[in-house]
Write an enzyme that holds these catalytic residues in place. Structure first.
Site, short mmCIF file in Angstrom:
data_model
loop_
_atom_site.label_atom_id
_atom_site.label_comp_id
_atom_site.label_asym_id
_atom_site.label_seq_id
_atom_site.Cartn_x
_atom_site.Cartn_y
_atom_site.Cartn_z
N LYS A 113 -0.23 11.99 -25.91
CA LYS A 113 -1.30 11.60 -24.85
C LYS A 113 -0.96 12.62 -23.65
CE LYS A 113 -3.75 7.68 -22.79
NZ LYS A 113 -3.75 6.21 -22.61
N SER A 124 -5.72 0.28 -23.95
CA SER A 124 -5.92 1.48 -24.41
C SER A 124 -5.35 2.18 -25.42
CB SER A 124 -5.24 2.25 -23.08
OG SER A 124 -6.30 2.30 -21.95
N SER A 168 -8.35 4.37 -23.48
CA SER A 168 -8.11 5.51 -22.94
C SER A 168 -7.46 6.59 -23.69
CB SER A 168 -7.65 5.56 -21.44
OG SER A 168 -6.18 5.11 -21.87
#
Lengths: 452, 95
Positions: free
Chosen positions: A76, A175, A151
Site C-alpha cells: 500500500k 481499511s 482505504s
C-alpha cells in the site's frame, strides 16, 4: 501462474518449476495489461522488482529457502519505500521519495519478497471506497462499476484481480477488512502493537495498524509471520512472544467456541450478507465448533466514537504537512501563514480537509472534554464488551460489512462520507485489542443489489 | 451546536487551511452532518469510566539517552521544497 497463492508459489519456486524473475516478469506483464481498467497501482517499480527477483533467485541458488523468497507482493502506498515514490494517495506527497524503508517493507524484503509496486488508496487512508485518491478511484475487479472498498482498495483489487498474490494494507476504522470483504479476499487487522508502524504514514495513531491481504488464511499467516514483531523504532510496538501462525492453522475447530453477537444482525444488515454469514456459521458447526450467541451492548457507539477519535488524531498527525520540510508547497507565498494555509488548501483533498476540521473542532478549547475525552471513555465501555465476551468464547464471528459491495459511482465531487457510516459500519473499530480477520463468505460477483 | 460561518473561519485558522467562500456551504453541511452523528455519544453513560488511550494499557517505553541515528541532514534537506546552506527556507518571518 497468477492464480496461485503465496504458499503454492512458494512450493513452485522451491521445486524449481519457475524462477522468481520469470514469475515477476509474468505478473508485471499482467499488471501492464490489466491495471489500466482497475487503477490499483499508483507506482509500478518494474526495474527494482526484477533486480530483487534476481537477488531472490541468487539467494535460493545459495541454499536459502524461506516461504516468501522470490514471491512478488505489493505495498500500500502508505508504507515508505526507499527510492520509490510514496504518495499516500495525496497531492501533498506527489513527489515524495522517502530516504528510508518502513520496517514492514524492510522485513518483507529481508524475507525475500519482491516488491512490484505501490497500490492506490484513499487519500491518507481516509475513505472506505477508494474514491478520495488524488490518483483517481480504483475499480472493483469483480464488477468495474462498483467500488473496491477502502482505504486499502488498491491492494484488495490487485490481490483479487490476480495481479499479485498478496499485498500489505493498513486499517484504522476498517481499511483492510472492508475492501477485503468487498473484493472477496482475505485480510487481517492485527492486534495493535503487533506490526511495526515505523515508516507507515500516520492517520490516527491510537487505531492505525498495518496488516496483510491475500487470497487464503494460510497466506495471511505467512505474511504476518514475516511482518510482525517488536521494533524499537516504533514506540507503540508491543514486546510479546510471537506464535507460529502457520502452525496454528492446523488446529482443529472442534476445540473452539465461536461467539455470534446479536447486535451484528438485523438492522441495516442486507439479507444476502446475513445469509452468507449464516452459511459460514453452519460450516463452522459442521467442523465441530460450538456456537454461542453473545451481546456487545455498546456496538452502536463504536462508529460515533471512531468519528471523534480518528479525525482528532488525524488533525494532529497531519499538522506536519506545512510546505516546509517535504511534500507540496504552494506557489509564491506572501508570508509564512499564507504558505501554510494555501499549501494545505491545495495539497489536501476535500475529504482530508473535512476530517482535519472535524478533528480540530473536537480538540478545540471548550470541546475537548465533550468530544475527545468522552469518546475515550466510550471506547473503554466498548473494550469491556469484548473482554466480557472473550471470557466465554474464543472467537467472535460476524459480517465485515452490513451491506454488499456498494454503490455505483457517486458523481465526482459529491461526498460519500455520511453514507459510509450508516451502511458500512466498521464494526469494532475502536476496540483494537482483538484482531479482526475477514475471510470471504459469498462472492462479490454473485451479488446484484440496489444500493441506497 | 450548529456550525456557522464564524466557526468555520475559526477552525480553518486553527488548522491552517484556507477555505474559499465558495466552499463554505458544502463544508458547513458536511460538518453539521458529522457533528450530529458524534453527538450520539453524549447519551452514553460514562460516569466513573476512565478514558482509554491505549487498547492494551501500555506505558511509554524508555530507552537509554543515547544517539541512535546517524547524521542524515543532507538526505532530509533534499526533500524540502526550498533549502539552502543546510537550512529550510520559508518566507521572511521577522521584518
Amino acid at each position: 501462474m497468477h492464480d496461485l497463492t503465496v504458499a503454492e508459489l512458494s512450493r513452485a519456486l522451491a521445486r524449481g518449476e519457475c524462477s522468481s524473475v520469470e514469475l515477476t516478469r509474468a505478473l508485471l506483464a499482467r499488471i501492464e495489461r490489466l491495471d489500466a481498467q482497475l487503477n490499483a497501482f499508483i507506482t509500478v517499480a518494474a526495474e527494482q522488482a526484477l533486480e530483487q527477483a534476481a537477488q531472490a533467485d541468487a539467494r535460493r541458488a545459495a541454499g536459502e529457502c524461506s516461504p516468501l523468497l522470490g514471491v512478488p507482493i505489493a505495498h500500500k502506498d502508505i508504507f515508505c519505500t526507499r527510492g520509490i515514490r510514496t504518495t499516500c494517495g495525496s497531492r501533498m506527497l506527489d513527489g515524495f521519495v522517502p530516504p528510508y524503508d518502513a520496517t514492514v517493507v524492510e522485513r518483507l524484503a529481508a524475507a525475500g519478497a519482491v516488491l512490484v509496486g505501490k497500490t492506490n488508496m484513499d487519500e491518507f487512508a481516509m475513505g472506505s471506497s477508494n474514491e478520495t485518491s488524488y490518483y483517481g478511484p480504483v475499480r472493483n475487479p469483480w464488477d468495474l462499476e462498483r467500488v473496491p472498498g477502502g482505504s486499502s482498495g488498491g491492494s484488495a483489487a490487485a490481490v483479487a484481480a490476480r495481479l499479485v498474490p498478496a499485498a500489505t494494507g493498513t486499517d484504522t476504522g476498517g481499511s483492510i477488512r472492508q475492501p477485503a470483504a468487498l473484493c472477496g479476499v482475505c485480510g487481517l487487522k492485527p492486534t495493535y502493537g503487533l506490526v511495526s508502524r515505523y515508516g507507515m504514514i500516520a492517520f490516527a495513531s491510537s487505531l492505525d495498524q498495518g496488516g496483510p491481504m491475500a487470497r487464503s488464511a494460510e497466506d495471511l499467516a505467512i505474511l504476518l509471520g514475516a511482518m510482525a514483531g517488536f521494533d524499537e523504532r516504533d514506540s507503540t510496538s508491543a514486546e510479546r512472544p510471537l506464535p507460529d501462525y502457520r502452525k496454528a492453522l492446523d488446529e482443529p475447530l472442534a476445540s473452539l467456541t465461536l461467539g455470534v453477537p446479536r447486535e451484528y444482525f438485523g438492522g441495516a444488515l442486507h439479507p444476502q450478507v446475513g445469509a452468507a454469514v449464516e452459511a459460514a456459521i453452519a460450516q463452522f458447526q459442521r467442523e465441530g465448533a460450538r456456537i454461542r450467541e453473545i451481546s456487545l451492548p455498546h456496538s452502536s457507539l463504536a462508529v460515533p466514537a471512531y468519528y471523534v477519535i480518528a479525525p482528532a488524531e488525524a488533525s494532529s498527525n497531519l499538522a506536519r504537512y506545512d510546505g516546509v520540510r517535504y511534500g507540496y508547497r504552494c506557489a509564491d507565498p506572501k508570508d509564512l501563514d499564507d504558505l501554510y494555509c494555501r499549501t494545505r488548501a491545495e495539497g489536501f483533498g476535500a475529504e482530508v480537509k473535512r476530517r482535519i476540521l472535524v478533528g480540530t473542532y473536537c480538540l478545540s478549547a471548550g470541546y475537548y472534554d465533550a468530544y475527545y475525552e468522552k469518546a475515550q471513555r466510550v471506547r473503554r465501555l466498548i473494550r469491556q464488551d469484548f473482554l466480557d465476551a472473550f471470557a466465554e468464547v474464543d472467537l467472535i464471528l460476524g459480517p465485515t460489512r452490513a451491506q454488499p459491495p456498494p454503490f455505483p459511482w457517486a458523481p465526482r465531487g459529491t461526498t460519500r462520507w455520511p453514507c459510509t457510516w450508516k451502511t458500512c459500519t466498521p464494526f469494532r473499530p475502536v476496540s483494537p485489542a482483538c484482531p479482526p480477520c475477514p475471510s470471504p463468505a459469498g462472492s462479490p460477483r454473485d451479488c446484484r443489489w440496489d444500493c441506497s | 451546536m450548529a456550525v456557522d460561518r464564524s466557526l468555520i473561519d475559526k477552525l480553518a485558522h486553527l488548522a491552517r487551511i484556507r477555505i474559499d467562500d465558495a466552499e463554505v456551504p458544502e463544508v458547513e453541511r458536511s460538518l453539521n452532518r458529522v457533528l450530529a452523528l458524534i453527538d450520539e455519544l453524549q447519551a452514553a453513560p460514562t460516569e466513573g469510566v476512565e478514558p482509554l488511550a491505549h487498547p492494551l494499557d501500555a506505558r511509554q517505553r524508555l530507552r537509554p539517552d543515547a544517539v541512535t541515528e546517524g547524521d542524515r541532514r543532507e538526505a532530509y534537506l533534499a526533500l524540502a521544497p526550498a533549502a539552502e546552506a543546510g537550512l529550510f527556507l520559508v518566507p521572511k518571518v521577522i521584518e
